[in-house]
Motif scaffolding. Structure first.
Motif, PDB file in Angstrom:
ATOM      1  N   VAL A  25       0.838  -1.203   0.000  1.00 45.77           N
ATOM      2  CA  VAL A  25       0.000   0.000   0.000  1.00 45.77           C
ATOM      3  C   VAL A  25       0.873   1.253   0.000  1.00 45.77           C
ATOM      4  O   VAL A  25       0.612   2.207  -0.737  1.00 45.77           O
ATOM      5  CB  VAL A  25      -0.971  -0.024   1.210  1.00 45.77           C
ATOM      6  CG1 VAL A  25      -1.676   1.312   1.365  1.00 45.77           C
ATOM      7  CG2 VAL A  25      -1.975  -1.151   1.055  1.00 45.77           C
ATOM      8  N   SER A  28       2.336   1.831  -3.438  1.00 42.11           N
ATOM      9  CA  SER A  28       1.324   2.356  -4.354  1.00 42.11           C
ATOM     10  C   SER A  28       1.053   3.838  -4.090  1.00 42.11           C
ATOM     11  O   SER A  28       0.949   4.633  -5.019  1.00 42.11           O
ATOM     12  CB  SER A  28       0.030   1.555  -4.243  1.00 42.11           C
ATOM     13  OG  SER A  28       0.237   0.236  -4.666  1.00 42.11           O
ATOM     14  N   GLY A  51       4.008  -2.247  -5.612  1.00 42.90           N
ATOM     15  CA  GLY A  51       3.011  -2.281  -4.553  1.00 42.90           C
ATOM     16  C   GLY A  51       2.009  -3.399  -4.749  1.00 42.90           C
ATOM     17  O   GLY A  51       1.647  -4.103  -3.797  1.00 42.90           O
ATOM     18  N   ASN A  52       1.570  -3.571  -5.986  1.00 39.47           N
ATOM     19  CA  ASN A  52       0.633  -4.666  -6.273  1.00 39.47           C
ATOM     20  C   ASN A  52       1.291  -6.032  -6.076  1.00 39.47           C
ATOM     21  O   ASN A  52       0.673  -6.966  -5.568  1.00 39.47           O
ATOM     22  CB  ASN A  52       0.078  -4.543  -7.686  1.00 39.47           C
ATOM     23  CG  ASN A  52      -1.026  -3.518  -7.777  1.00 39.47           C
ATOM     24  OD1 ASN A  52      -1.647  -3.160  -6.783  1.00 39.47           O
ATOM     25  ND2 ASN A  52      -1.276  -3.029  -8.968  1.00 39.47           N
ATOM     26  N   ALA A  55       1.561  -6.627  -2.310  1.00 41.30           N
ATOM     27  CA  ALA A  55       0.247  -6.970  -1.753  1.00 41.30           C
ATOM     28  C   ALA A  55      -0.139  -8.400  -2.132  1.00 41.30           C
ATOM     29  O   ALA A  55      -0.687  -9.148  -1.316  1.00 41.30           O
ATOM     30  CB  ALA A  55      -0.804  -5.976  -2.234  1.00 41.30           C
TER      31      ALA A  55
END
Length: 127
Positions: A25, A28, A51-52, A55
């Motif tokens: 997060v 991102s 970030g993705n 996650a």
């Protein structure tokens, strides 16, 4: 054993899940902030994609990496997984190799939608 998260205690797995998810997060959000710099589109695309990935990787601590990979490529979510990974790669290609800002932004939006679709594939009847 190294690849199996079940060797970790439940508390350790939850802690690392939270750390990885929060890092995703933060990456991102940092990417979104960096978007407004002169060459920020490159940093945005890189941090948003990282970030993705962070996650997504966070769930490896809960399920274990092998089980995560098996569930990612089950027939019911195979297309969602491929589309999600494809848009991650296309985002980075658009910004670093093709140098197309608009295309990179489009792929980031599609990457976000693909991540949502992929996430919903774990909820029964959500797709």
């Amino acid at each position: 054993q190294v690849l199996d998260a079940s060797t970790l205690s439940f508390g350790t797995r939850v802690r690392w899940f939270a750390i990885c998810f929060v890092a995703g997060v933060v990456c991102s959000i940092l990417g979104t902030v960096l978007l407004w710099l002169p060459q920020g589109i490159k940093l945005f695309a890189l941090f948003y994609t990282l970030g993705n990935i962070a996650a997504l990787a966070s769930t490896c601590f809960l399920m274990g990496p092998l089980k995560q990979l098996k569930t990612m490529f089950e027939p019911k979510r195979l297309i969602a997984t491929i589309v999600m990974l494809l848009f991650m790669v296309l985002t980075l290609c658009a910004v670093f190799w093709w140098r197309r800002r608009g295309l990179a932004m489009l792929f980031c939006i599609l990457q976000s939608l693909a991540m949502t679709w992929y996430s919903l594939s774990y909820i029964p009847f959500a797709r």
